[in-house]
Design a protein around this motif. Structure first.
Motif, PDB file in Angstrom:
ATOM      1  N   UNK A 122      47.595  41.028   0.805  1.00 14.64           N
ATOM      2  CA  UNK A 122      48.219  40.519   2.030  1.00 14.64           C
ATOM      3  C   UNK A 122      47.585  39.231   2.545  1.00 14.64           C
ATOM      4  N   UNK A 123      46.341  38.962   2.133  1.00 15.56           N
ATOM      5  CA  UNK A 123      45.655  37.749   2.592  1.00 15.56           C
ATOM      6  C   UNK A 123      45.727  36.618   1.564  1.00 15.56           C
ATOM      7  N   UNK A 124      46.529  36.810   0.500  1.00 16.79           N
ATOM      8  CA  UNK A 124      46.740  35.783  -0.527  1.00 16.79           C
ATOM      9  C   UNK A 124      45.424  35.299  -1.134  1.00 16.79           C
ATOM     10  N   UNK A 125      44.536  36.243  -1.433  1.00 16.43           N
ATOM     11  CA  UNK A 125      43.219  35.859  -1.972  1.00 16.43           C
ATOM     12  C   UNK A 125      42.523  34.844  -1.061  1.00 16.43           C
ATOM     13  N   UNK A 126      42.708  35.031   0.251  1.00 17.85           N
ATOM     14  CA  UNK A 126      42.108  34.220   1.328  1.00 17.85           C
ATOM     15  C   UNK A 126      42.816  32.875   1.535  1.00 17.85           C
ATOM     16  N   UNK A 127      43.824  32.555   0.733  1.00 16.54           N
ATOM     17  CA  UNK A 127      44.519  31.268   0.881  1.00 16.54           C
ATOM     18  C   UNK A 127      45.186  31.141   2.247  1.00 16.54           C
ATOM     19  N   UNK A 128      45.754  32.232   2.747  1.00 18.96           N
ATOM     20  CA  UNK A 128      46.496  32.196   4.003  1.00 18.96           C
ATOM     21  C   UNK A 128      45.572  31.984   5.206  1.00 18.96           C
TER      22      UNK A 128
ATOM     23  N   UNK B  34      41.643  35.199  11.673  1.00 18.48           N
ATOM     24  CA  UNK B  34      42.884  34.923  10.943  1.00 18.48           C
ATOM     25  C   UNK B  34      43.286  36.125  10.089  1.00 18.48           C
ATOM     26  N   UNK B  35      42.309  36.751   9.436  1.00 13.53           N
ATOM     27  CA  UNK B  35      42.607  37.923   8.607  1.00 13.53           C
ATOM     28  C   UNK B  35      43.182  39.052   9.449  1.00 13.53           C
ATOM     29  N   UNK B  36      42.615  39.278  10.621  1.00 10.62           N
ATOM     30  CA  UNK B  36      43.113  40.344  11.486  1.00 10.62           C
ATOM     31  C   UNK B  36      44.538  40.061  11.944  1.00 10.62           C
ATOM     32  N   UNK B  37      44.857  38.804  12.190  1.00  6.13           N
ATOM     33  CA  UNK B  37      46.215  38.435  12.595  1.00  6.13           C
ATOM     34  C   UNK B  37      47.211  38.747  11.477  1.00  6.13           C
TER      35      UNK B  37
ATOM     36  N   UNK C 136      47.318  26.723   9.595  1.00  4.30           N
ATOM     37  CA  UNK C 136      47.160  26.286  10.993  1.00  4.30           C
ATOM     38  C   UNK C 136      47.821  27.243  11.976  1.00  4.30           C
ATOM     39  N   UNK C 137      49.022  27.711  11.656  1.00  8.14           N
ATOM     40  CA  UNK C 137      49.729  28.630  12.555  1.00  8.14           C
ATOM     41  C   UNK C 137      48.961  29.945  12.703  1.00  8.14           C
ATOM     42  N   UNK C 138      48.492  30.478  11.590  1.00  9.85           N
ATOM     43  CA  UNK C 138      47.720  31.720  11.636  1.00  9.85           C
ATOM     44  C   UNK C 138      46.481  31.542  12.504  1.00  9.85           C
ATOM     45  N   UNK C 139      45.793  30.419  12.334  1.00 15.11           N
ATOM     46  CA  UNK C 139      44.573  30.188  13.106  1.00 15.11           C
ATOM     47  C   UNK C 139      44.850  29.922  14.571  1.00 15.11           C
ATOM     48  N   UNK C 140      45.986  29.295  14.877  1.00  8.78           N
ATOM     49  CA  UNK C 140      46.362  29.096  16.278  1.00  8.78           C
ATOM     50  C   UNK C 140      46.621  30.433  16.962  1.00  8.78           C
ATOM     51  N   UNK C 141      47.309  31.328  16.270  1.00  7.08           N
ATOM     52  CA  UNK C 141      47.581  32.650  16.834  1.00  7.08           C
ATOM     53  C   UNK C 141      46.291  33.448  16.954  1.00  7.08           C
ATOM     54  N   UNK C 142      45.391  33.280  15.986  1.00 10.79           N
ATOM     55  CA  UNK C 142      44.093  33.957  16.069  1.00 10.79           C
ATOM     56  C   UNK C 142      43.354  33.537  17.338  1.00 10.79           C
ATOM     57  N   UNK C 143      43.423  32.244  17.666  1.00  7.29           N
ATOM     58  CA  UNK C 143      42.808  31.749  18.912  1.00  7.29           C
ATOM     59  C   UNK C 143      43.467  32.399  20.128  1.00  7.29           C
ATOM     60  N   UNK C 144      44.788  32.512  20.080  1.00 10.07           N
ATOM     61  CA  UNK C 144      45.531  33.069  21.217  1.00 10.07           C
ATOM     62  C   UNK C 144      45.159  34.523  21.491  1.00 10.07           C
ATOM     63  N   UNK C 145      44.939  35.298  20.438  1.00  7.49           N
ATOM     64  CA  UNK C 145      44.692  36.742  20.612  1.00  7.49           C
ATOM     65  C   UNK C 145      43.212  37.106  20.525  1.00  7.49           C
TER      66      UNK C 145
END
Length: 277
Positions: free
Chosen positions: A192-198, A215-218, A202-211
């Motif tokens: 699910x984490x695309x071998x850490x590629x995902x 990034x992995x947890x998101x 930027x979008x994943x990390x922006x949402x991680x900041x919001x919550x």
């Protein structure tokens, strides 16, 4: 930990530990043990991973340290292509439970559909026999497309409880997810984490900041929001702990939609229509 419920009434934890590409040594044993001690109750193994023996030791040591019993765990393994055919299924199954040091599996999967439909159907009939004999609690498939599932439906009598496939924000498999929902077969995501590629998106990390999460947890939570069973792999203790810590927050519909919009139909694994081992 949340559970999902299969059409046969059995349940499965929605999050587990994957052990693909983990060495058959203390690395596998310690990762599995650490996961169980830290609340994981589902371990996803496979014969072809070549590490079932040390995964099994990790299961035993984890149960002992956590003070739990075998029935508290949900253990999956998979039949590899070189053991396909109805008469070979029981041998492959027995090899896996012997490797793992277990008396039974909670879930046994056909690992790939292969390119020989008749052989795949024959193999599934062996899985049905295994299930009907009470040797395994649930049977399912991995890497099946809609056409593979339709062939099973039309030529066999027991449908899979689950289909484990590639699923991540760059490959959202919307049509397959919709099909599985209408047929009451659960989806499970590998890598699910695309071998850490995902994790650098930027979008994943922006949402991680919001919550206020990683990034992995998101990404793992995005799987949960979609009702998908997920099995992130890690051998790093703090990441194993982090990956299960996703049940104390949720994503908004807008955040889920932003992640959905990242889809590129990008695979990191083989195309099931072409892969034959």
């Amino acid at each position: 930990m949340q559970n999902i419920k299969f059409y046969n009434g059995n349940t499965m934890p929605q999050l587990g530990l994957g052990v693909f590409r983990v060495e058959n040594d203390d690395t596998a044993k310690d990762a599995v043990k650490h996961a169980i001690v830290n609340g994981y109750r589902s371990i996803d193994a496979a014969l072809v991973y070549g590490n079932e023996e040390m995964v099994g030791l990790g299961i035993q040591e984890g149960m002992a340290e956590a003070g739990i019993q075998r029935e508290d765990l949900f253990i999956t393994s998979k039949l590899w292509l070189d053991q396909y055919g109805k008469d070979n299924v029981i041998k492959g199954y027995q090899t896996s439970i012997d490797n793992l040091g277990l008396d039974y599996l909670d879930l046994y999967l056909i690992h790939w559909p292969g390119t020989d439909e008749a052989l795949t159907i024959d193999t599934w009939k062996g899985m049905e026999a295994l299930y009907e004999a009470g040797k395994v609690k649930n049977i399912g498939v991995s890497n099946f497309n809609i056409e593979h599932l339709e062939a099973l439906k039309n030529q066999t009598s027991i449908k899979p409880v689950i289909n484990q496939v590639e699923f991540h924000p760059y490959f959202t498999q919307e049509s397959l997810r919709n099909y599985l929902a209408t047929t009451d077969i659960h989806m499970e995501s590998w890598s699910p984490l695309m071998n850490a590629e995902i994790l650098t998106d930027e979008t994943i990390n922006a949402i991680a900041e919001e919550v206020g999460k990683s990034a992995a947890q998101v990404v793992i939570r995005w799987n949960i929001e979609h009702g998908v069973v997920t099995i992130p792999k890690s051998v790093t203790p703090h990441r194993i702990e982090e990956n299960i810590n996703v049940f104390d927050f949720s994503l908004t519909e807008e955040q889920v939609a932003r992640i959905d919009a990242l889809n590129q139909n990008k695979r990191i694994g083989p195309n099931p229509l072409e892969f034959n081992g």
